[in-house]
Design a protein around this motif. Sequence first.
Motif, PDB file in Angstrom:
ATOM      1  N   HIS A 163       0.827  -1.209   0.000  1.00 11.75           N
ATOM      2  CA  HIS A 163       0.000   0.000   0.000  1.00 11.75           C
ATOM      3  C   HIS A 163       0.866   1.265   0.000  1.00 11.75           C
ATOM      4  N   LYS A 164       2.160   1.114   0.258  1.00 11.20           N
ATOM      5  CA  LYS A 164       3.068   2.252   0.178  1.00 11.20           C
ATOM      6  C   LYS A 164       3.937   2.153  -1.086  1.00 11.20           C
ATOM      7  N   LEU A 165       4.515   0.962  -1.300  1.00  7.77           N
ATOM      8  CA  LEU A 165       5.459   0.804  -2.409  1.00  7.77           C
ATOM      9  C   LEU A 165       4.782   0.985  -3.769  1.00  7.77           C
ATOM     10  N   ALA A 166       3.625   0.347  -3.948  1.00  4.33           N
ATOM     11  CA  ALA A 166       3.005   0.353  -5.279  1.00  4.33           C
ATOM     12  C   ALA A 166       2.561   1.767  -5.693  1.00  4.33           C
ATOM     13  N   PRO A 167       1.840   2.523  -4.851  1.00  5.61           N
ATOM     14  CA  PRO A 167       1.502   3.891  -5.270  1.00  5.61           C
ATOM     15  C   PRO A 167       2.721   4.791  -5.417  1.00  5.61           C
ATOM     16  N   ALA A 168       3.742   4.568  -4.574  1.00  8.98           N
ATOM     17  CA  ALA A 168       4.952   5.402  -4.694  1.00  8.98           C
ATOM     18  C   ALA A 168       5.581   5.209  -6.076  1.00  8.98           C
ATOM     19  N   LEU A 169       5.658   3.964  -6.527  1.00 12.39           N
ATOM     20  CA  LEU A 169       6.254   3.689  -7.845  1.00 12.39           C
ATOM     21  C   LEU A 169       5.331   4.181  -8.960  1.00 12.39           C
ATOM     22  N   ALA A 170       4.028   3.951  -8.810  1.00 11.34           N
ATOM     23  CA  ALA A 170       3.084   4.413  -9.841  1.00 11.34           C
ATOM     24  C   ALA A 170       3.243   5.911 -10.067  1.00 11.34           C
ATOM     25  N   ALA A 171       3.492   6.648  -8.992  1.00 10.26           N
ATOM     26  CA  ALA A 171       3.609   8.102  -9.088  1.00 10.26           C
ATOM     27  C   ALA A 171       4.989   8.554  -9.542  1.00 10.26           C
ATOM     28  N   GLY A 172       5.965   7.638  -9.578  1.00 12.61           N
ATOM     29  CA  GLY A 172       7.300   8.001 -10.058  1.00 12.61           C
ATOM     30  C   GLY A 172       8.291   8.373  -8.964  1.00 12.61           C
ATOM     31  N   ASN A 173       8.043   7.921  -7.745  1.00 13.03           N
ATOM     32  CA  ASN A 173       8.984   8.170  -6.639  1.00 13.03           C
ATOM     33  C   ASN A 173       9.973   7.015  -6.486  1.00 13.03           C
ATOM     34  N   THR A 174      11.024   7.234  -5.699  1.00 17.92           N
ATOM     35  CA  THR A 174      11.822   6.114  -5.207  1.00 17.92           C
ATOM     36  C   THR A 174      11.465   5.913  -3.730  1.00 17.92           C
ATOM     37  N   GLY A 458      -5.249   3.557   0.088  1.00 13.07           N
ATOM     38  CA  GLY A 458      -6.207   3.119  -0.950  1.00 13.07           C
ATOM     39  C   GLY A 458      -5.514   3.682  -2.185  1.00 13.07           C
ATOM     40  N   VAL A 459      -5.181   2.838  -3.166  1.00 15.42           N
ATOM     41  CA  VAL A 459      -4.094   3.171  -4.096  1.00 15.42           C
ATOM     42  C   VAL A 459      -4.221   4.575  -4.703  1.00 15.42           C
ATOM     43  N   LYS A 460      -5.415   4.916  -5.202  1.00 18.71           N
ATOM     44  CA  LYS A 460      -5.597   6.219  -5.853  1.00 18.71           C
ATOM     45  C   LYS A 460      -5.287   7.369  -4.880  1.00 18.71           C
ATOM     46  N   TYR A 461      -5.724   7.191  -3.635  1.00 20.57           N
ATOM     47  CA  TYR A 461      -5.594   8.268  -2.644  1.00 20.57           C
ATOM     48  C   TYR A 461      -4.155   8.367  -2.148  1.00 20.57           C
ATOM     49  N   ALA A 462      -3.470   7.241  -2.087  1.00 20.22           N
ATOM     50  CA  ALA A 462      -2.055   7.271  -1.709  1.00 20.22           C
ATOM     51  C   ALA A 462      -1.238   7.954  -2.811  1.00 20.22           C
ATOM     52  N   ILE A 463      -1.616   7.718  -4.068  1.00 16.99           N
ATOM     53  CA  ILE A 463      -0.905   8.392  -5.173  1.00 16.99           C
ATOM     54  C   ILE A 463      -1.074   9.907  -5.035  1.00 16.99           C
ATOM     55  N   GLU A 464      -2.293  10.346  -4.705  1.00 20.72           N
ATOM     56  CA  GLU A 464      -2.498  11.793  -4.510  1.00 20.72           C
ATOM     57  C   GLU A 464      -1.569  12.322  -3.431  1.00 20.72           C
ATOM     58  N   ASP A 465      -1.449  11.552  -2.337  1.00 17.50           N
ATOM     59  CA  ASP A 465      -0.599  11.994  -1.219  1.00 17.50           C
ATOM     60  C   ASP A 465       0.890  11.855  -1.517  1.00 17.50           C
ATOM     61  N   MET A 466       1.224  11.129  -2.573  1.00 22.62           N
ATOM     62  CA  MET A 466       2.641  10.926  -2.908  1.00 22.62           C
ATOM     63  C   MET A 466       3.041  11.738  -4.129  1.00 22.62           C
ATOM     64  N   THR A 467       2.196  12.698  -4.504  1.00 17.66           N
ATOM     65  CA  THR A 467       2.536  13.624  -5.590  1.00 17.66           C
ATOM     66  C   THR A 467       2.295  15.046  -5.095  1.00 17.66           C
ATOM     67  N   GLU A 468       2.912  15.979  -5.797  1.00 13.15           N
ATOM     68  CA  GLU A 468       2.757  17.403  -5.471  1.00 13.15           C
ATOM     69  C   GLU A 468       2.171  18.072  -6.701  1.00 13.15           C
ATOM     70  N   MET A 469       1.260  19.050  -6.466  1.00 15.13           N
ATOM     71  CA  MET A 469       0.724  19.786  -7.614  1.00 15.13           C
ATOM     72  C   MET A 469       1.745  20.807  -8.091  1.00 15.13           C
ATOM     73  N   LYS A 470       1.905  20.896  -9.398  1.00 18.33           N
ATOM     74  CA  LYS A 470       2.700  22.008  -9.932  1.00 18.33           C
ATOM     75  C   LYS A 470       1.830  22.805 -10.893  1.00 18.33           C
ATOM     76  N   PHE A 471       1.797  24.119 -10.674  1.00 21.11           N
ATOM     77  CA  PHE A 471       1.023  25.004 -11.546  1.00 21.11           C
ATOM     78  C   PHE A 471       1.947  25.579 -12.620  1.00 21.11           C
TER      79      PHE A 471
END
Length: 479
Positions: A163-174, A458-471
């Motif tokens: 629940h941590k590793l998979a969304p982190a990778l989906a979002a492009g983190n290490t 919850g994968v979608k919500y973890a991805i949101e928390d593991m990304t930052e918005m850029k304007f």
Amino acid sequence: MMKIGSIINGQERIEDNREIVAVHNPFNNEKVAELKLATKKDLEDAVTNSFEKFHSEMKVMPAHQRADILRKAADLLVDKTEDFATIISKEAGKPIKYSRGEVERSIQVLRFASELAKNIPGEMIPMDAAIGGEHRMGLVKREPLGVVGAITPFNFPLNLSLHKLAPALAAGNTVVFKPAEKTPISACMLVKLFQEAGLPDGVINLLIGTGEEVGSALVTHDKVAKISFTGSLPVGKNIRETAGLKKVTLELGSNSPNLLFEDANIDYATTELVKGAFAFSGQVCISAQRIYVHKEIYDSFLEAYIQKTKALRMGDPISEETDIGPMINEEEAKRAKEWIDDAVDKGARIAVGGERNGTILSPTIMTDVDENMKIIAEEVFAPIVSVIPFNTEEEAIEYSNDSIYGLQAGVFTRDINRALRVADRLEMGGVWINEISTYRQDNHPYGGVKQSGVGREGVKYAIEDMTEMKFIGIKIDQN
Ligand SMILES: NC(=O)c1ccc[n+]([C@@H]2O[C@H](COP(=O)([O-])OP(=O)(O)OC[C@H]3O[C@@H](n4cnc5c(N)ncnc54)[C@H](O)[C@@H]3O)[C@@H](O)[C@H]2O)c1
Ligand SMILES: O=C[C@H](O)CS(=O)(=O)O
């Protein structure tokens, strides 16, 4: 004897000059593995390497490639289901049928993450909504954060890690991954599985070490952008206080209530609540700990609940027949038994169970309890459940909300208006209607209010928390 160590930039560190700790099967005390513990130097190497790999690998890896790696990892896990389930049963003492269930959910988590990796949407802002904003265009992108520190508990060593590793990778983190030292073997197998799936070295670095030695240093490291933690309230509080300005997700404890109104289906509810209170010996954060039952059905509920609990089979977690295995260690089983004794001293009654044999505590139903007893006020995290009568809807809501925690609750009634009214008033991150508090799917938002935590998984919500918005704003040339 299996020897396992930290994996940093693809290399397992199992040299002999490291401190050695053994992992024992909590059922029969058999030695399952020897751990070569990570040092502060390993932590420094892991974070530095993950930081470099964020810039050299993940920032340039396209979404379709991240999705492919996650899908491949899911396929490999399907093939290795039995290996993973067996090791979870041995390291955690989890009955094999529940270990298999954990692996099946883990496969789904990987598949959700693979699908979502290709679908991390941005936004177009109507810039001319602001006076003077004409001839401008505004875009919002979601970018990865960098290095995510993932710290996980013993009770779902595979699924809660994913629940941590998979969304982190989906979002492009290490990720620098510090699993529970009580159950690190499936975590080590998981990192090797990602290597086999084609994940470049260093994108996940694994630290096999203690919370005090490497967990705390990971939390304060200035190259770590976010800490995603699942575990106990005291450790979570400490992380919140020491993480500085990092983003933090905390998935903490609970003493989950389940409310049964007079029109509830008793046969269905008792069957489900036996699983809800006693699966994995109650060592589940959303385990049914407090059951509030309308006084009209209290006696018939309790009678049926006791009978179904008596039918549970205790024994070796590796056996197909076992419903109840050991707790994680004898210290925890003793602590839980002391909490039962404390309640009895204060006037509670043991309706069934209450006996400890080594690491096994028999499934225990308590009655005549009150809010001054630890088994009600605190997170019990053991096969102990209390059944409490109520008179009115108002009372049931008030008792349920009388807690420092607020993770998930279950409400049982055939009256949909009442169900929704009660759900609205329960102070919880999630409420299930006609389902036990212990049920979780891996695709809904999951997390607590009050002292049950901060943020959502919850994968979608973890991805949101593991990304930052850029304007990105554009002024359009009018010539
Ligand atoms: N809300 C949820 O989703 C959820 C899920 C599972 C478990 N939990 C909670 O986890 C607890 C049981 O798990 P546990 O006993 O493994 O929890 P724990 O808090 O003892 O350990 C969890 C992790 O934190 C690490 N750790 C310990 N001290 C640390 C420190 N000072 N700094 C950084 N890391 C440190 C440990 O090594 C381990 O990896 C229960 O309270 C349960 O409710 C919550
Ligand atoms: O222990 C708490 C976990 O969050 C339960 S589950 O693995 O998510 O079902």
